[in-house]
Enzyme design. Sequence first.
Site, PDB file in Angstrom:
ATOM      1  N   TYR A  27      -7.323   9.530   6.499  1.00 34.18           N
ATOM      2  CA  TYR A  27      -8.106   9.521   7.740  1.00 34.18           C
ATOM      3  C   TYR A  27      -7.281   9.011   8.906  1.00 34.18           C
ATOM      4  O   TYR A  27      -6.186   8.474   8.721  1.00 34.18           O
ATOM      5  CB  TYR A  27      -9.386   8.690   7.573  1.00 34.18           C
ATOM      6  CG  TYR A  27      -9.208   7.198   7.691  1.00 34.18           C
ATOM      7  CD1 TYR A  27      -8.721   6.439   6.637  1.00 34.18           C
ATOM      8  CD2 TYR A  27      -9.526   6.546   8.883  1.00 34.18           C
ATOM      9  CE1 TYR A  27      -8.571   5.062   6.767  1.00 34.18           C
ATOM     10  CE2 TYR A  27      -9.372   5.171   9.015  1.00 34.18           C
ATOM     11  CZ  TYR A  27      -8.889   4.434   7.952  1.00 34.18           C
ATOM     12  OH  TYR A  27      -8.730   3.078   8.080  1.00 34.18           O
ATOM     13  N   ARG A  86       0.623  11.741  12.265  1.00 33.79           N
ATOM     14  CA  ARG A  86       0.505  10.776  11.160  1.00 33.79           C
ATOM     15  C   ARG A  86      -0.451  11.280  10.077  1.00 33.79           C
ATOM     16  O   ARG A  86      -0.225  11.083   8.893  1.00 33.79           O
ATOM     17  CB  ARG A  86       0.068   9.399  11.683  1.00 33.79           C
ATOM     18  CG  ARG A  86       0.121   8.335  10.600  1.00 33.79           C
ATOM     19  CD  ARG A  86      -0.079   6.940  11.139  1.00 33.79           C
ATOM     20  NE  ARG A  86      -1.416   6.754  11.674  1.00 33.79           N
ATOM     21  CZ  ARG A  86      -1.820   5.651  12.306  1.00 33.79           C
ATOM     22  NH1 ARG A  86      -0.979   4.649  12.487  1.00 33.79           N
ATOM     23  NH2 ARG A  86      -3.051   5.557  12.761  1.00 33.79           N
ATOM     24  N   LYS A  94      -2.355   6.594   5.296  1.00 31.19           N
ATOM     25  CA  LYS A  94      -3.622   6.068   5.822  1.00 31.19           C
ATOM     26  C   LYS A  94      -4.727   6.688   4.966  1.00 31.19           C
ATOM     27  O   LYS A  94      -5.345   7.685   5.325  1.00 31.19           O
ATOM     28  CB  LYS A  94      -3.757   6.413   7.309  1.00 31.19           C
ATOM     29  CG  LYS A  94      -4.770   5.536   8.007  1.00 31.19           C
ATOM     30  CD  LYS A  94      -4.541   5.441   9.484  1.00 31.19           C
ATOM     31  CE  LYS A  94      -5.700   4.799  10.193  1.00 31.19           C
ATOM     32  NZ  LYS A  94      -6.120   3.488   9.693  1.00 31.19           N
ATOM     33  N   GLU A 107       0.670  -6.940   7.018  1.00 32.17           N
ATOM     34  CA  GLU A 107      -0.197  -6.527   8.128  1.00 32.17           C
ATOM     35  C   GLU A 107      -1.617  -7.009   7.851  1.00 32.17           C
ATOM     36  O   GLU A 107      -1.904  -7.556   6.781  1.00 32.17           O
ATOM     37  CB  GLU A 107      -0.186  -5.003   8.266  1.00 32.17           C
ATOM     38  CG  GLU A 107      -0.692  -4.280   7.025  1.00 32.17           C
ATOM     39  CD  GLU A 107      -0.596  -2.758   7.115  1.00 32.17           C
ATOM     40  OE1 GLU A 107      -0.547  -2.215   8.227  1.00 32.17           O
ATOM     41  OE2 GLU A 107      -0.583  -2.128   6.038  1.00 32.17           O
TER      42      GLU A 107
END
Length: 321
Positions: free
Chosen positions: A55, A74, A173, A206
Amino acid sequence: MSKNTIPFINCTDPYHTLQCYNDFMYVYVNGKIVHAREAFISVFDHGFLYGDGIYETLRVYDGAVFKLAEHLIRLFRSASLIGLSIPLNIDHLKIAIYETLIANALRNAYVRLTVSRGKGSIGLDPDLCPEPTIVIFAQEFKEYPKEFYKNGIHLIISATRRNYKKAVSPQIKSLNFLNNILAKMEAKKKNALEAVMLNVHGKLTEGSVSNIFFYKERTLCTPSLECGILDGITRGMIIDLALREGIQVNKGQFTKKDMYSAEEVFITNTTMEVMPVSQVDDQRYIVGNGAKFLRTIYQQEVKAYIAEVKAKGPSLWAENE
Ligand code: PDD
């Protein structure tokens, strides 16, 4: 029905549920724009059964989808990392996103574009799914509370480690978000907004939905991609902007002690932009000029981008590429 009477669901917690859905939205599902009430995917979708999919989250400012091309590039990179072939090309996806925005009459929005492996028989083999599922929805963008930017937010370093990059690479992702959800749950228990994860080697990676930065001895530090993080689009912009402004940037491997002893900390993502941090675990920080400055120049970039998209003329999805 007037906007005020739309029953927003799930909006009880402004810290944790900023973007809300409602049944009156229009949603793009596999080539059609339908009412949210009729927007369904199969219970046999491998996105639902196995988290098999990818996503992107995008932000729309004044009718312009910010860094649309970068997000779609991306998306295609994530797709190629899981061997998923998206049946639409970049231009078709751009049109589908803008059509969804137009259907919902939105100019400042949060957009979520999901591509799953699609419907298929039980089993892990992607070949069981002949056609990927594509869903796009857009909602009015709800700003984060102003105090967050003024006073900074609270982070924790979670006990949950970031996915090992050779297991499920954080560069994908993906719809497999349990790693991040477990970290977020730890943060919520401690009344923190975000959790920073370490990698298997104990190095900073992160946040659950953000990249992290800190200032130390006038150098802007951020974990390198090798630490196992998502290549955040906001992160990339902040690095470029900092370098343009003559700020020294160190993309490297850092421990939590490096962050504890930093002068300033902030996190970045598409929706938060640059969010200052006032506390990591028990360590406190000032909301300093470093983060404020980067937030200001980031917002200038956003303005310039919108002006550029608008200057392209009548084509709503004209993009600077
Ligand atoms: N999250 N790291 C993770 C794990 C993320 O999920 C995100 C984005 C980022 C920042 O990436 P970007 O700057 O490209 O938004 C870093 C989005 C906002 C989300 O999950 O909705």
